[in-house]
Motif scaffolding. Structure first.
Motif, mmCIF file in Angstrom:
data_model
loop_
_atom_site.group_PDB
_atom_site.id
_atom_site.type_symbol
_atom_site.label_atom_id
_atom_site.label_comp_id
_atom_site.label_asym_id
_atom_site.label_seq_id
_atom_site.Cartn_x
_atom_site.Cartn_y
_atom_site.Cartn_z
ATOM 1 N N GLU A 6 11.088 -0.863 -9.209
ATOM 2 C CA GLU A 6 9.636 -0.618 -9.252
ATOM 3 C C GLU A 6 8.991 -0.961 -7.919
ATOM 4 O OE1 GLU A 6 5.663 -2.454 -11.443
ATOM 5 O OE2 GLU A 6 7.614 -2.710 -12.384
ATOM 6 N N THR A 7 9.408 -2.085 -7.321
ATOM 7 C CA THR A 7 8.836 -2.492 -6.033
ATOM 8 C C THR A 7 9.130 -1.456 -4.956
ATOM 9 O OG1 THR A 7 9.104 -4.822 -6.622
ATOM 10 C CG2 THR A 7 8.800 -4.310 -4.292
ATOM 11 N N ALA B 280 9.858 1.742 -5.397
ATOM 12 C CA ALA B 280 9.179 3.000 -5.722
ATOM 13 C C ALA B 280 7.702 2.956 -5.358
ATOM 14 C CB ALA B 280 9.348 3.315 -7.205
ATOM 15 N N THR B 281 7.023 1.865 -5.704
ATOM 16 C CA THR B 281 5.584 1.786 -5.440
ATOM 17 C C THR B 281 5.290 1.636 -3.949
ATOM 18 O OG1 THR B 281 5.652 -0.598 -5.957
ATOM 19 C CG2 THR B 281 4.985 0.891 -7.726
ATOM 20 N N GLU B 282 6.146 0.881 -3.236
ATOM 21 C CA GLU B 282 5.927 0.721 -1.798
ATOM 22 C C GLU B 282 6.133 2.030 -1.058
ATOM 23 O OE1 GLU B 282 5.005 -2.069 0.335
ATOM 24 O OE2 GLU B 282 4.158 -2.427 -1.643
ATOM 25 N N THR C 288 5.804 5.019 -2.281
ATOM 26 C CA THR C 288 4.675 5.893 -2.633
ATOM 27 C C THR C 288 3.455 5.521 -1.811
ATOM 28 O OG1 THR C 288 5.519 6.145 -4.883
ATOM 29 C CG2 THR C 288 3.208 6.704 -4.517
ATOM 30 N N ARG C 289 3.213 4.227 -1.693
ATOM 31 C CA ARG C 289 2.057 3.749 -0.915
ATOM 32 C C ARG C 289 2.153 4.185 0.542
ATOM 33 N NH1 ARG C 289 0.843 -0.501 2.249
ATOM 34 N NH2 ARG C 289 2.919 -1.412 2.042
ATOM 35 N N ARG D 219 4.690 2.641 -17.347
ATOM 36 C CA ARG D 219 3.978 1.717 -16.470
ATOM 37 C C ARG D 219 3.815 2.289 -15.059
ATOM 38 N NH1 ARG D 219 6.944 -2.826 -17.225
ATOM 39 N NH2 ARG D 219 8.239 -2.526 -15.380
ATOM 40 N N LEU D 220 4.768 3.110 -14.644
ATOM 41 C CA LEU D 220 4.726 3.651 -13.284
ATOM 42 C C LEU D 220 4.197 5.080 -13.213
ATOM 43 C CD1 LEU D 220 8.030 2.397 -11.611
ATOM 44 C CD2 LEU D 220 5.708 1.636 -11.197
ATOM 45 N N ARG E 238 1.444 5.571 -10.863
ATOM 46 C CA ARG E 238 1.535 4.837 -9.592
ATOM 47 C C ARG E 238 2.519 5.436 -8.606
ATOM 48 N NH1 ARG E 238 3.117 -0.890 -11.469
ATOM 49 N NH2 ARG E 238 2.971 -1.323 -9.233
ATOM 50 N N ILE E 239 3.410 6.321 -9.071
ATOM 51 C CA ILE E 239 4.332 6.997 -8.165
ATOM 52 C C ILE E 239 4.243 8.500 -8.417
ATOM 53 C CG2 ILE E 239 5.850 4.985 -8.091
ATOM 54 C CD1 ILE E 239 7.805 6.440 -9.894
#
Length: 218
Positions: free
Chosen positions: A16-17, A19-21, A23-24, A41-42, A45-46
């Protein structure tokens, strides 16, 4: 920095960390997990989050994972699933495959299967902490392979009012400014002559040696 496509298999804390980073940072990210809760949950966010069992070869074919630039196998405790996922990514032509190893034997197997890089989370965290202790202005970083890194810096008091291009010239470093966050405003690919202010978040990309040269002159 050009936009890349990443497929992350396993969306626990580690996956998750990542994937979100990514994407950011502006990349396209596909996240896959068998756990509906983690996927939900994601979902917002992705780029894409899907429920899927990667031990079923048809799942990866349906998702066209062979078209992705980089695959990350971040599966938690299921060593067999991690091995199968690594094999399938390589078989489908994914050029870079990073895989998380749980044991030394697992590490050796993943390397033999052709994983580009095998990640030991405890080692990686130790390296991360060491980097932060050595360069206090480094807030975060991620390796892209072949000694290239994305580094996030926080502008300190002594850099308040400095121009980025002047700092790069002073360090004689080949680094590229890819993102600047000033308060609630985020600019991608900002002009290199931008004036920095205390607390700004700066994201740079470059070879490790060049980034060190830049950091040493701050």
């Amino acid at each position: 920095m050009y936009k890349q496509q990443f497929v992350i298999i396993g969306l626990g804390v580690f996956g998750e960390t990542i994937a979100t980073e990514l994407t950011r940072m502006g990349h396209d990210v596909l996240g896959i997990d068998t756990d509906e809760v983690k996927v939900d949950r994601l979902a917002e966010r992705i780029t894409h989050a899907v429920i899927g069992d990667v031990t079923d070869e048809s799942v990866l074919d349906e998702l066209n994972v062979g078209d992705y630039d980089v695959g990350v196998v971040a599966i938690g405790r299921n060593i067999e699933a991690a091995i199968l996922a690594t094999m399938q990514l390589r078989d489908r032509g994914v050029k870079k495959v990073w895989a998380k190893a749980l044991t030394n034997q697992h590490h050796r197997i993943l390397k033999r299967l052709g994983a580009t890089r095998v990640i030991g989370p405890e080692f990686e965290m130790g390296a991360h902490v060491a980097q932060e202790l050595h360069y206090p202005m480094v807030n975060n970083y991620i390796g892209l392979g072949e000694e290239e890194f994305i580094v996030e810096l926080i502008v300190s008091d002594n850099l308040d009012g400095c121009q980025m291009d002047a700092l790069i010239e002073k360090a004689d470093a080949e680094v590229e400014l890819v993102l600047l966050k000033q308060g609630k405003t985020t600019s991608t690919n900002p002009s290199s002559d931008v004036t920095l202010h205390k607390g700004n978040q700066v994201v740079l990309v470059g070879q490790l040696d060049e980034l060190r040269k830049f950091a040493d002159h701050l």
